[in-house]
Design a protein around this motif. Structure first.
Motif, PDB file in Angstrom:
ATOM      1  N   ALA A  94       0.813  -1.215   0.000  1.00  0.00           N
ATOM      2  CA  ALA A  94       0.000   0.000   0.000  1.00  0.00           C
ATOM      3  C   ALA A  94       0.849   1.267   0.000  1.00  0.00           C
ATOM      4  O   ALA A  94       0.478   2.267  -0.629  1.00  0.00           O
ATOM      5  CB  ALA A  94      -0.937  -0.005   1.208  1.00  0.00           C
ATOM      6  N   ASN A  95       1.992   1.245   0.685  1.00  0.00           N
ATOM      7  CA  ASN A  95       2.821   2.454   0.769  1.00  0.00           C
ATOM      8  C   ASN A  95       3.328   2.916  -0.595  1.00  0.00           C
ATOM      9  O   ASN A  95       3.517   4.108  -0.822  1.00  0.00           O
ATOM     10  CB  ASN A  95       4.011   2.214   1.693  1.00  0.00           C
ATOM     11  N   LEU A  96       3.557   1.981  -1.510  1.00  0.00           N
ATOM     12  CA  LEU A  96       4.043   2.385  -2.831  1.00  0.00           C
ATOM     13  C   LEU A  96       2.938   3.027  -3.665  1.00  0.00           C
ATOM     14  O   LEU A  96       3.211   3.723  -4.636  1.00  0.00           O
ATOM     15  CB  LEU A  96       4.641   1.195  -3.567  1.00  0.00           C
ATOM     16  N   ASN A  97       1.699   2.785  -3.281  1.00  0.00           N
ATOM     17  CA  ASN A  97       0.579   3.441  -3.957  1.00  0.00           C
ATOM     18  C   ASN A  97       0.417   4.873  -3.459  1.00  0.00           C
ATOM     19  O   ASN A  97       0.184   5.786  -4.246  1.00  0.00           O
ATOM     20  CB  ASN A  97      -0.712   2.651  -3.716  1.00  0.00           C
ATOM     21  N   THR A  98       0.586   5.071  -2.155  1.00  0.00           N
ATOM     22  CA  THR A  98       0.323   6.383  -1.567  1.00  0.00           C
ATOM     23  C   THR A  98       1.571   7.240  -1.374  1.00  0.00           C
ATOM     24  O   THR A  98       1.477   8.459  -1.255  1.00  0.00           O
ATOM     25  CB  THR A  98      -0.358   6.207  -0.199  1.00  0.00           C
ATOM     26  N   LYS A  99       2.766   6.599  -1.354  1.00  0.00           N
ATOM     27  CA  LYS A  99       3.991   7.364  -1.102  1.00  0.00           C
ATOM     28  C   LYS A  99       4.944   7.254  -2.284  1.00  0.00           C
ATOM     29  O   LYS A  99       4.654   7.721  -3.368  1.00  0.00           O
ATOM     30  CB  LYS A  99       4.623   6.897   0.208  1.00  0.00           C
ATOM     31  N   HIS A 128       3.561   6.835  -5.747  1.00  0.00           N
ATOM     32  CA  HIS A 128       2.342   7.624  -5.930  1.00  0.00           C
ATOM     33  C   HIS A 128       1.539   7.090  -7.125  1.00  0.00           C
ATOM     34  O   HIS A 128       1.251   7.813  -8.087  1.00  0.00           O
ATOM     35  CB  HIS A 128       2.662   9.101  -6.116  1.00  0.00           C
ATOM     36  N   ARG A 129       1.169   5.821  -7.046  1.00  0.00           N
ATOM     37  CA  ARG A 129       0.543   5.151  -8.184  1.00  0.00           C
ATOM     38  C   ARG A 129      -0.865   5.637  -8.493  1.00  0.00           C
ATOM     39  O   ARG A 129      -1.351   5.479  -9.612  1.00  0.00           O
ATOM     40  CB  ARG A 129       0.558   3.638  -7.956  1.00  0.00           C
ATOM     41  N   GLY A 130      -1.550   6.197  -7.516  1.00  0.00           N
ATOM     42  CA  GLY A 130      -2.821   6.859  -7.807  1.00  0.00           C
ATOM     43  C   GLY A 130      -4.061   5.996  -7.741  1.00  0.00           C
ATOM     44  O   GLY A 130      -5.149   6.446  -8.145  1.00  0.00           O
ATOM     45  N   PHE A 131      -3.959   4.768  -7.239  1.00  0.00           N
ATOM     46  CA  PHE A 131      -5.141   3.917  -7.110  1.00  0.00           C
ATOM     47  C   PHE A 131      -5.897   4.278  -5.831  1.00  0.00           C
ATOM     48  O   PHE A 131      -5.330   4.840  -4.892  1.00  0.00           O
ATOM     49  CB  PHE A 131      -4.732   2.443  -7.072  1.00  0.00           C
ATOM     50  N   ALA A 132      -7.171   3.936  -5.800  1.00  0.00           N
ATOM     51  CA  ALA A 132      -7.999   4.236  -4.629  1.00  0.00           C
ATOM     52  C   ALA A 132      -7.482   3.503  -3.396  1.00  0.00           C
ATOM     53  O   ALA A 132      -7.506   4.039  -2.289  1.00  0.00           O
ATOM     54  CB  ALA A 132      -9.459   3.868  -4.896  1.00  0.00           C
ATOM     55  N   ASP A 133      -7.037   2.282  -3.585  1.00  0.00           N
ATOM     56  CA  ASP A 133      -6.500   1.474  -2.489  1.00  0.00           C
ATOM     57  C   ASP A 133      -5.690   0.328  -3.083  1.00  0.00           C
ATOM     58  O   ASP A 133      -5.595   0.180  -4.308  1.00  0.00           O
ATOM     59  CB  ASP A 133      -7.623   0.929  -1.588  1.00  0.00           C
ATOM     60  N   ASN A 151      -3.944  -3.955  -7.078  1.00  0.00           N
ATOM     61  CA  ASN A 151      -3.729  -5.365  -7.393  1.00  0.00           C
ATOM     62  C   ASN A 151      -4.582  -5.817  -8.570  1.00  0.00           C
ATOM     63  O   ASN A 151      -4.103  -6.493  -9.483  1.00  0.00           O
ATOM     64  CB  ASN A 151      -4.040  -6.235  -6.176  1.00  0.00           C
ATOM     65  N   ALA A 152      -5.862  -5.441  -8.552  1.00  0.00           N
ATOM     66  CA  ALA A 152      -6.792  -5.858  -9.610  1.00  0.00           C
ATOM     67  C   ALA A 152      -6.356  -5.309 -10.962  1.00  0.00           C
ATOM     68  O   ALA A 152      -6.424  -6.015 -11.986  1.00  0.00           O
ATOM     69  CB  ALA A 152      -8.207  -5.405  -9.275  1.00  0.00           C
ATOM     70  N   TYR A 153      -5.901  -4.063 -10.990  1.00  0.00           N
ATOM     71  CA  TYR A 153      -5.478  -3.456 -12.255  1.00  0.00           C
ATOM     72  C   TYR A 153      -4.228  -4.148 -12.795  1.00  0.00           C
ATOM     73  O   TYR A 153      -4.131  -4.425 -13.997  1.00  0.00           O
ATOM     74  CB  TYR A 153      -5.197  -1.966 -12.050  1.00  0.00           C
ATOM     75  N   MET A 154      -3.276  -4.451 -11.920  1.00  0.00           N
ATOM     76  CA  MET A 154      -2.050  -5.094 -12.369  1.00  0.00           C
ATOM     77  C   MET A 154      -2.308  -6.507 -12.881  1.00  0.00           C
ATOM     78  O   MET A 154      -1.705  -6.942 -13.865  1.00  0.00           O
ATOM     79  CB  MET A 154      -1.007  -5.093 -11.246  1.00  0.00           C
ATOM     80  N   ILE A 175      18.552  -1.568 -18.954  1.00  0.00           N
ATOM     81  CA  ILE A 175      17.135  -1.202 -19.063  1.00  0.00           C
ATOM     82  C   ILE A 175      16.432  -1.481 -17.746  1.00  0.00           C
ATOM     83  O   ILE A 175      16.420  -2.613 -17.257  1.00  0.00           O
ATOM     84  CB  ILE A 175      16.442  -1.954 -20.206  1.00  0.00           C
ATOM     85  N   ASN A 176      15.843  -0.452 -17.190  1.00  0.00           N
ATOM     86  CA  ASN A 176      15.032  -0.566 -15.987  1.00  0.00           C
ATOM     87  C   ASN A 176      13.630  -1.026 -16.396  1.00  0.00           C
ATOM     88  O   ASN A 176      12.881  -0.282 -17.037  1.00  0.00           O
ATOM     89  CB  ASN A 176      14.970   0.792 -15.282  1.00  0.00           C
ATOM     90  N   CYS A 177      13.259  -2.248 -16.026  1.00  0.00           N
ATOM     91  CA  CYS A 177      11.958  -2.809 -16.409  1.00  0.00           C
ATOM     92  C   CYS A 177      10.881  -2.486 -15.376  1.00  0.00           C
ATOM     93  O   CYS A 177       9.999  -3.313 -15.081  1.00  0.00           O
ATOM     94  CB  CYS A 177      12.077  -4.319 -16.600  1.00  0.00           C
ATOM     95  N   PHE A 178      10.938  -1.277 -14.835  1.00  0.00           N
ATOM     96  CA  PHE A 178       9.990  -0.814 -13.820  1.00  0.00           C
ATOM     97  C   PHE A 178       8.569  -0.875 -14.354  1.00  0.00           C
ATOM     98  O   PHE A 178       8.270  -0.358 -15.432  1.00  0.00           O
ATOM     99  CB  PHE A 178      10.352   0.609 -13.408  1.00  0.00           C
ATOM    100  N   CYS A 179       7.689  -1.487 -13.584  1.00  0.00           N
ATOM    101  CA  CYS A 179       6.326  -1.762 -14.062  1.00  0.00           C
ATOM    102  C   CYS A 179       5.537  -0.522 -14.448  1.00  0.00           C
ATOM    103  O   CYS A 179       4.721  -0.567 -15.370  1.00  0.00           O
ATOM    104  CB  CYS A 179       5.555  -2.566 -13.015  1.00  0.00           C
ATOM    105  N   MET A 180       5.778   0.606 -13.799  1.00  0.00           N
ATOM    106  CA  MET A 180       5.013   1.806 -14.134  1.00  0.00           C
ATOM    107  C   MET A 180       5.399   2.362 -15.496  1.00  0.00           C
ATOM    108  O   MET A 180       4.601   3.051 -16.138  1.00  0.00           O
ATOM    109  CB  MET A 180       5.189   2.869 -13.044  1.00  0.00           C
TER     110      MET A 180
END
Length: 219
Positions: free
Chosen positions: A25-30, A33-38, A43-46, A189-194
């Motif tokens: 959760a911290n990677l979403n809010t901090k 800053h992924r921007g999902f509601a929760d 998880n569902a989007y990924m 190459i950084n294969c960062f998911c975002m």
């Protein structure tokens, strides 16, 4: 009516992705800053993005930090993801050390590996390796024969420093075995998911995305 599949549609593909951090959760809010509601929406989007691209017969190499969840949560997650899975362990993949974790969903789990991908070598590690094995290897046309794929640094200042290092390295001249002057290859190459909107990508797709992203960043 019989539908004939193209060779590309019928071919097993290999994808790569890093730092999904399911249940984190911290990677979403901090940090990210992924921007999902929760975290549940994240998880569902990924999962949706993953399964919209990956078929059951395809391979996916996860370059670390797959899940912040417990062994039980991660076991359940893995049952929802398509593909034949390989894990390069990251510093946050603590579930692998839990007795309840079921390893059978992975073909292998390793901290480092080198694989062949369409006549090119891929160096796989969660952490970026700036002087990687095969770095200087080029084909007859001068194209890279080796790529270093990594994760860990997300889209942070550390990634900016790696990009600066690559620019400095590529602008540095050296003399090859034939006595000819050449620039030093550096293909990390950084294969960062975002960067891929949480979608696993092939090596060629990562190469093209990295080229466009770095070009846009330098403009």
């Amino acid at each position: 009516m019989r539908i004939r599949m193209s060779k590309q549609e019928n071919k097993k593909l290999r994808y790569y992705i890093a730092d999904l951090h399911f249940f984190h959760a911290n990677l979403n809010t901090k940090m990210d800053h992924r921007g999902f509601a929760d975290v549940e929406e994240m998880n569902a989007y990924m999962i949706k993005r993953w399964n919209g691209k990956v078929r059951k017969k395809d391979e996916v190499v996860i370059l670390g930090d797959l899940s912040w969840g417990s062994a039980e949560q991660t076991n359940e997650l893995l049952g929802k993801l398509n593909g034949r899975l390989y894990l390069i362990t990251g510093n946050h993949d603590k579930f692998v050390r839990e007795p309840a974790f079921k390893t059978d969903r992975f073909t292998w789990i390793k901290p480092y590996e080198e694989l062949s991908d369409n006549r090119r070598r891929v160096i796989l590690c969660h952490y970026p390796i700036v002087c990687y094995n095969g770095q200087y290897r080029l084909d007859a046309e001068g194209n890279p024969k080796t790529y270093m794929l990594y994760g860990h640094v997300h889209d942070t200042q550390d990634q900016r420093l790696i990009e600066q290092f690559q620019e400095i390295t590529r602008s540095t001249k050296t003399v090859n075995a034939e006595g000819e002057e050449q620039s030093i290859p550096c293909n990390m190459i950084n294969c960062f998911c975002m960067y891929s909107d949480y979608e696993p990508l092939t090596l060629d797709e990562w190469i093209e995305l990295d080229r466009k992203r770095c070009a846009a960043f330098s403009d």
